[in-house]
Design a protein around this motif. Structure first.
Motif, PDB file in Angstrom:
ATOM      1  N   GLU A  87       9.591  37.736  57.925  1.00  0.00           N
ATOM      2  CA  GLU A  87       9.092  37.482  56.576  1.00  0.00           C
ATOM      3  C   GLU A  87       9.774  36.265  55.963  1.00  0.00           C
ATOM      4  O   GLU A  87      10.940  35.978  56.252  1.00  0.00           O
ATOM      5  CB  GLU A  87       9.332  38.700  55.679  1.00  0.00           C
TER       6      GLU A  87
ATOM      7  N   ASN B 112      10.687  28.394  46.275  1.00  0.00           N
ATOM      8  CA  ASN B 112      10.068  29.691  46.010  1.00  0.00           C
ATOM      9  C   ASN B 112      10.783  30.747  46.840  1.00  0.00           C
ATOM     10  O   ASN B 112      11.400  30.441  47.866  1.00  0.00           O
ATOM     11  CB  ASN B 112       8.562  29.697  46.262  1.00  0.00           C
ATOM     12  N   TYR B 113      10.695  31.974  46.347  1.00  0.00           N
ATOM     13  CA  TYR B 113      11.464  33.080  46.920  1.00  0.00           C
ATOM     14  C   TYR B 113      10.604  34.330  47.056  1.00  0.00           C
ATOM     15  O   TYR B 113       9.693  34.570  46.258  1.00  0.00           O
ATOM     16  CB  TYR B 113      12.656  33.411  46.014  1.00  0.00           C
ATOM     17  N   ALA B 114      10.957  35.123  48.038  1.00  0.00           N
ATOM     18  CA  ALA B 114      10.372  36.459  48.118  1.00  0.00           C
ATOM     19  C   ALA B 114      10.837  37.260  46.909  1.00  0.00           C
ATOM     20  O   ALA B 114      11.967  37.084  46.433  1.00  0.00           O
ATOM     21  CB  ALA B 114      10.815  37.140  49.404  1.00  0.00           C
ATOM     22  N   ASP B 115       9.979  38.133  46.428  1.00  0.00           N
ATOM     23  CA  ASP B 115      10.326  38.936  45.247  1.00  0.00           C
ATOM     24  C   ASP B 115      11.613  39.726  45.480  1.00  0.00           C
ATOM     25  O   ASP B 115      12.402  39.932  44.561  1.00  0.00           O
ATOM     26  CB  ASP B 115       9.185  39.899  44.907  1.00  0.00           C
ATOM     27  N   SER B 116      11.822  40.154  46.703  1.00  0.00           N
ATOM     28  CA  SER B 116      12.971  41.007  47.015  1.00  0.00           C
ATOM     29  C   SER B 116      14.306  40.288  46.892  1.00  0.00           C
ATOM     30  O   SER B 116      15.352  40.941  46.821  1.00  0.00           O
ATOM     31  CB  SER B 116      12.832  41.581  48.430  1.00  0.00           C
TER      32      SER B 116
ATOM     33  N   LYS C 108      14.673  37.324  44.725  1.00  0.00           N
ATOM     34  CA  LYS C 108      14.724  36.501  43.515  1.00  0.00           C
ATOM     35  C   LYS C 108      15.908  36.906  42.642  1.00  0.00           C
ATOM     36  O   LYS C 108      16.155  38.086  42.422  1.00  0.00           O
ATOM     37  CB  LYS C 108      13.423  36.644  42.722  1.00  0.00           C
TER      38      LYS C 108
ATOM     39  N   ASP D 108      18.990  43.816  53.214  1.00  0.00           N
ATOM     40  CA  ASP D 108      18.995  42.391  53.571  1.00  0.00           C
ATOM     41  C   ASP D 108      19.428  42.173  55.025  1.00  0.00           C
ATOM     42  O   ASP D 108      19.377  41.042  55.521  1.00  0.00           O
ATOM     43  CB  ASP D 108      19.948  41.612  52.654  1.00  0.00           C
TER      44      ASP D 108
END
Length: 121
Positions: A46, A59-63, A65, A90
């Motif tokens: 991912e 930009n970042y994955a929501d998990s 941020k 993680d």
């Protein structure tokens, strides 16, 4: 010869921090968007974070941020992922990726070999 070499992985306790680095060589680094992916056991790879070729957009994955920060240094051909407030979820192998599309629309993509991050008490 194109190379992406990640470093900085390891074992850290929950709530701790790690700083991953990716050293690039063999291609025009400043032309490429760079990103970090991760893959946990039994899960698909991912996207974690991405940064444009001059670093103007991220930009970042929501998990992740608010906890992870991606940055790059085009003078040193490196991209970095600062990871704070780490959680057990993680835990994964983290990969560096380079992407570029030329004027003719041809895509170029390179991957690093990955670095293991384990978050555990």
């Amino acid at each position: 010869q194109v190379q992406l070499v990640e470093s900085g992985g390891g074992l850290v306790q929950p709530g701790g921090s790690l700083r991953l680095s990716c050293a690039a060589s063999g291609f025009a680094f400043s032309r490429y968007a760079m990103s970090w992916y991760r893959q946990a056991p039994g899960k698909e790879r991912e996207l974690v974070a991405a940064i444009t070729h001059y670093g103007s957009n991220t930009n970042y994955a929501d998990s992740v941020k608010g906890r992870f920060t991606v940055s790059r240094d085009n003078a040193k051909n490196t991209v970095t992922l600062q990871m704070n407030s780490l959680k057990p979820e993680d835990t994964a192998v983290y990969y560096c990726k380079a992407d570029y599309r030329d004027e003719l629309g041809r895509m170029y993509a390179y991957w690093g070999q990955g670095t293991q991050v384990t978050v555990s008490s």
